[in-house]
Design a protein around this motif. Structure first.
Motif, PDB file in Angstrom:
ATOM      1  N   PRO A  83       0.990  -1.463   0.097  1.00 41.05           N
ATOM      2  CA  PRO A  83      -0.180  -0.286   0.137  1.00 41.05           C
ATOM      3  C   PRO A  83       0.969   0.862   0.153  1.00 41.05           C
ATOM      4  O   PRO A  83       1.838   1.436   0.909  1.00 41.05           O
ATOM      5  CB  PRO A  83      -0.574  -0.030   1.225  1.00 41.05           C
ATOM      6  N   VAL A  84       0.475   2.292  -0.731  1.00 32.48           N
ATOM      7  CA  VAL A  84       2.023   3.540  -1.251  1.00 32.48           C
ATOM      8  C   VAL A  84       0.197   4.719  -0.267  1.00 32.48           C
ATOM      9  O   VAL A  84      -0.256   5.153  -0.386  1.00 32.48           O
ATOM     10  CB  VAL A  84       1.374   3.354  -2.687  1.00 32.48           C
ATOM     11  N   ILE A  85       1.206   5.488   1.021  1.00 33.44           N
ATOM     12  CA  ILE A  85       0.871   6.982   0.781  1.00 33.44           C
ATOM     13  C   ILE A  85       1.675   7.638   0.455  1.00 33.44           C
ATOM     14  O   ILE A  85       3.055   8.417   0.737  1.00 33.44           O
ATOM     15  CB  ILE A  85       1.215   6.442   2.588  1.00 33.44           C
ATOM     16  N   LEU A  86       0.740   8.204  -0.786  1.00 44.08           N
ATOM     17  CA  LEU A  86       1.604   9.126  -1.143  1.00 44.08           C
ATOM     18  C   LEU A  86       0.958  10.706  -0.263  1.00 44.08           C
ATOM     19  O   LEU A  86       0.631  10.600   0.685  1.00 44.08           O
ATOM     20  CB  LEU A  86       1.559   9.951  -2.719  1.00 44.08           C
ATOM     21  N   CYS A  87       2.236  11.946  -0.059  1.00 45.38           N
ATOM     22  CA  CYS A  87       2.340  12.921   0.658  1.00 45.38           C
ATOM     23  C   CYS A  87       2.541  14.361   0.393  1.00 45.38           C
ATOM     24  O   CYS A  87       3.473  14.123  -0.132  1.00 45.38           O
ATOM     25  CB  CYS A  87       3.013  12.393   2.007  1.00 45.38           C
ATOM     26  N   ALA A 105      -3.093  15.972  -9.088  1.00 46.35           N
ATOM     27  CA  ALA A 105      -3.251  15.749 -10.216  1.00 46.35           C
ATOM     28  C   ALA A 105      -3.571  14.037 -10.442  1.00 46.35           C
ATOM     29  O   ALA A 105      -3.425  13.502 -10.907  1.00 46.35           O
ATOM     30  CB  ALA A 105      -3.096  16.805 -10.926  1.00 46.35           C
ATOM     31  N   ARG A 106      -1.934  14.239 -10.159  1.00 49.66           N
ATOM     32  CA  ARG A 106      -1.176  12.518 -11.005  1.00 49.66           C
ATOM     33  C   ARG A 106      -1.821  11.460 -10.167  1.00 49.66           C
ATOM     34  O   ARG A 106      -1.424  10.465 -11.132  1.00 49.66           O
ATOM     35  CB  ARG A 106       0.726  12.946 -11.138  1.00 49.66           C
ATOM     36  N   ALA A 107      -1.852  12.199  -8.765  1.00 52.51           N
ATOM     37  CA  ALA A 107      -1.890  10.743  -8.068  1.00 52.51           C
ATOM     38  C   ALA A 107      -3.215  10.130  -8.401  1.00 52.51           C
ATOM     39  O   ALA A 107      -3.834   9.170  -8.964  1.00 52.51           O
ATOM     40  CB  ALA A 107      -1.949  10.830  -6.511  1.00 52.51           C
ATOM     41  N   ALA A 108      -4.490  11.180  -8.547  1.00 54.95           N
ATOM     42  CA  ALA A 108      -5.402  10.274  -8.910  1.00 54.95           C
ATOM     43  C   ALA A 108      -5.304   9.728 -10.727  1.00 54.95           C
ATOM     44  O   ALA A 108      -6.193   9.139 -11.009  1.00 54.95           O
ATOM     45  CB  ALA A 108      -6.372  12.188  -9.209  1.00 54.95           C
ATOM     46  N   PHE A 112      -4.132   6.694  -7.763  1.00 57.62           N
ATOM     47  CA  PHE A 112      -3.386   6.509  -6.436  1.00 57.62           C
ATOM     48  C   PHE A 112      -4.293   7.642  -5.366  1.00 57.62           C
ATOM     49  O   PHE A 112      -5.880   8.440  -5.625  1.00 57.62           O
ATOM     50  CB  PHE A 112      -2.053   6.738  -5.581  1.00 57.62           C
ATOM     51  N   ASP A 113      -4.994   7.098  -3.900  1.00 58.16           N
ATOM     52  CA  ASP A 113      -5.809   7.782  -2.500  1.00 58.16           C
ATOM     53  C   ASP A 113      -5.147   9.230  -3.317  1.00 58.16           C
ATOM     54  O   ASP A 113      -3.739   9.234  -3.482  1.00 58.16           O
ATOM     55  CB  ASP A 113      -5.152   6.996  -1.884  1.00 58.16           C
ATOM     56  N   THR A 114      -5.574  10.530  -2.504  1.00 60.44           N
ATOM     57  CA  THR A 114      -5.416  11.397  -2.569  1.00 60.44           C
ATOM     58  C   THR A 114      -3.619  11.689  -1.136  1.00 60.44           C
ATOM     59  O   THR A 114      -4.050  11.216  -0.185  1.00 60.44           O
ATOM     60  CB  THR A 114      -6.747  12.162  -1.941  1.00 60.44           C
TER      61      THR A 114
END
Length: 166
Positions: A83-87, A105-108, A112-114
């Protein structure tokens, strides 16, 4: 265990509230430098990955190479079942909103989750809350770390991917 690659913000963060953490933060890291050493993160798959990087790239023009590197690392972890948690990066004395907006924007776009919003929680009246940072205005201080912890705890709880000790 929570795997935490990143730059000096990750490296200096007191992670004790989260139980077992592998702190892979390295001061001065850019997105490209972290990408070059990211294989160590993949060695710990499928552990969750807290990916906070970009502080040293926030003024790059264009931002695309740094964002490409972040999304490549995130996709590598996702492919390894982590699981990846971007910040979002915390505020700086210069404007990092463009970097954070582009990351969201790239995550969406890539499913990926916000990203965890360390940026807006460390702002007050539209400005950086200087009381939450050391005198370098880059690294959180003893008052700033708990603000970041609260955001990460909320994300971990909402996604039910990992439970800290305590």
């Amino acid at each position: 265990m929570l795997i935490c690659p990143g730059d000096s913000i990750t490296e200096r963060r007191p992670w004790h509230a989260f139980g077992p953490v592998l702190n892979l933060g390295r001061g001065g890291d850019t997105c490209a430098l972290l990408k070059a050493r990211y294989a160590i993160v993949l060695d710990y798959a499928p552990m969750p990955v807290h990916l906070l990087i970009g502080t040293n790239n926030a003024l790059d023009n264009p931002l695309t190479p740094a964002l490409d590197d972040i999304m490549t690392m995130a996709n590598w972890s996702r492919s390894a079942w982590s699981p990846v948690i971007l910040c979002k990066i915390p505020p700086r004395e210069f404007n990092v909103a463009d970097f954070n907006d582009a990351l969201v924007a790239r995550a969406a776009t890539e499913g990926f989750d916000t990203p965890v919003d360390y940026w807006s929680t460390m702002m007050v009246s539209g400005n950086m809350n200087f009381t939450l940072f050391n005198s370098d205005y880059t690294h959180p201080n003893a008052s700033g770390w708990p603000v970041m912890d609260k955001e990460l705890f909320a994300e971990l709880d909402a996604r039910e991917i990992w439970r800290p000790i305590g």
